[in-house]
Structure formats: C-alpha cells, structure tokens
Motif scaffolding. Structure first.
Motif, PDB file in Angstrom:
ATOM      1  N   LYS A  22       0.834  -1.213   0.000  1.00 23.06           N
ATOM      2  CA  LYS A  22       0.000   0.000   0.000  1.00 23.06           C
ATOM      3  C   LYS A  22       0.864   1.257   0.000  1.00 23.06           C
ATOM      4  CE  LYS A  22      -4.038  -1.869  -0.018  1.00 23.06           C
ATOM      5  NZ  LYS A  22      -4.913  -1.777  -1.175  1.00 23.06           N
ATOM      6  N   PHE A  23       1.957   1.213   0.755  1.00 18.14           N
ATOM      7  CA  PHE A  23       2.861   2.356   0.801  1.00 18.14           C
ATOM      8  C   PHE A  23       3.499   2.581  -0.569  1.00 18.14           C
ATOM      9  CE2 PHE A  23       6.962   4.415   1.933  1.00 18.14           C
ATOM     10  CZ  PHE A  23       6.434   5.571   2.487  1.00 18.14           C
ATOM     11  N   ALA A  24       3.907   1.500  -1.218  1.00 20.94           N
ATOM     12  CA  ALA A  24       4.507   1.599  -2.549  1.00 20.94           C
ATOM     13  C   ALA A  24       3.533   2.251  -3.529  1.00 20.94           C
ATOM     14  CB  ALA A  24       4.915   0.213  -3.049  1.00 20.94           C
ATOM     15  N   GLU A  25       2.265   1.864  -3.464  1.00 23.55           N
ATOM     16  CA  GLU A  25       1.251   2.464  -4.334  1.00 23.55           C
ATOM     17  C   GLU A  25       1.134   3.963  -4.060  1.00 23.55           C
ATOM     18  OE1 GLU A  25      -2.486   0.431  -3.856  1.00 23.55           O
ATOM     19  OE2 GLU A  25      -1.601  -1.507  -4.370  1.00 23.55           O
ATOM     20  N   LYS A  26       1.141   4.320  -2.787  1.00 26.61           N
ATOM     21  CA  LYS A  26       0.995   5.722  -2.399  1.00 26.61           C
ATOM     22  C   LYS A  26       2.190   6.559  -2.860  1.00 26.61           C
ATOM     23  CE  LYS A  26      -0.675   8.256   1.599  1.00 26.61           C
ATOM     24  NZ  LYS A  26      -1.025   8.212   2.996  1.00 26.61           N
ATOM     25  N   ILE A  52       8.142  10.174  -0.832  1.00 24.57           N
ATOM     26  CA  ILE A  52       8.041   9.390   0.402  1.00 24.57           C
ATOM     27  C   ILE A  52       7.527  10.264   1.536  1.00 24.57           C
ATOM     28  CG2 ILE A  52       9.425   8.264   2.202  1.00 24.57           C
ATOM     29  CD1 ILE A  52      11.113   7.069  -0.136  1.00 24.57           C
ATOM     30  N   ALA A  53       8.087  11.453   1.660  1.00 25.37           N
ATOM     31  CA  ALA A  53       7.645  12.370   2.712  1.00 25.37           C
ATOM     32  C   ALA A  53       6.173  12.711   2.530  1.00 25.37           C
ATOM     33  CB  ALA A  53       8.492  13.638   2.696  1.00 25.37           C
ATOM     34  N   LYS A  54       5.765  12.966   1.306  1.00 26.48           N
ATOM     35  CA  LYS A  54       4.357  13.286   1.038  1.00 26.48           C
ATOM     36  C   LYS A  54       3.466  12.110   1.419  1.00 26.48           C
ATOM     37  CE  LYS A  54       1.258  15.025  -2.510  1.00 26.48           C
ATOM     38  NZ  LYS A  54       1.112  15.494  -3.876  1.00 26.48           N
ATOM     39  N   ALA A  55       3.885  10.897   1.102  1.00 31.34           N
ATOM     40  CA  ALA A  55       3.103   9.701   1.434  1.00 31.34           C
ATOM     41  C   ALA A  55       3.010   9.506   2.947  1.00 31.34           C
ATOM     42  CB  ALA A  55       3.715   8.469   0.777  1.00 31.34           C
TER      43      ALA A  55
END
Length: 69
Positions: A22-26, A52-55
C-alpha cells in the motif's frame, strides 16, 4: 547518533499502518523498490524522497530531521 534512512523509512511506514504494498502504491514505486529502500540496499533520489515524505504526510525537511537524530 545518526539513524539510517532505511530504519526511519520502515519505522515511519509502520507508524502509518501501511503495508509495503500500500505504501509503494501511495509513493508511486514498486513494492520491491520500497523493500530495497527499507533494507538499505538502495538510496532514494531527491524526487523519491519528496514523494516518500508526502506519502508519510510530513515535510521532506521533517523526514531528514528524523534521519539526523
């Protein structure tokens, strides 16, 4: 003591409750890329660091401060 980016990334991702998938998608990366970043086998580019920071819903500067601690 300086903490590695990989440790901070994994800790912050887990704090969000997101799986690597899910993180990778984000972030807009593959799950494999997230795994490489979390294990320290790959370092992020600046644009990736920003995504990454935005996610993680934090500023890039805040993410860098976590790494410096």
């Amino acid at each position: 003591m300086q903490v590695s980016f990989s440790n901070v990334l994994k800790q912050e991702r887990l704090a969000t409750g997101l799986s690597q998938e899910k993180f990778a998608e984000k972030v807009g990366l593959s799950m494999h890329s997230i795994s490489l970043l979390e294990t320290g086998k790959q370092q992020p580019t600046l644009p990736t660091l920003n995504r990454i920071a935005k996610a993680l819903d934090i500023k890039t500067s805040e993410l860098l401060k976590l790494i410096e601690k």
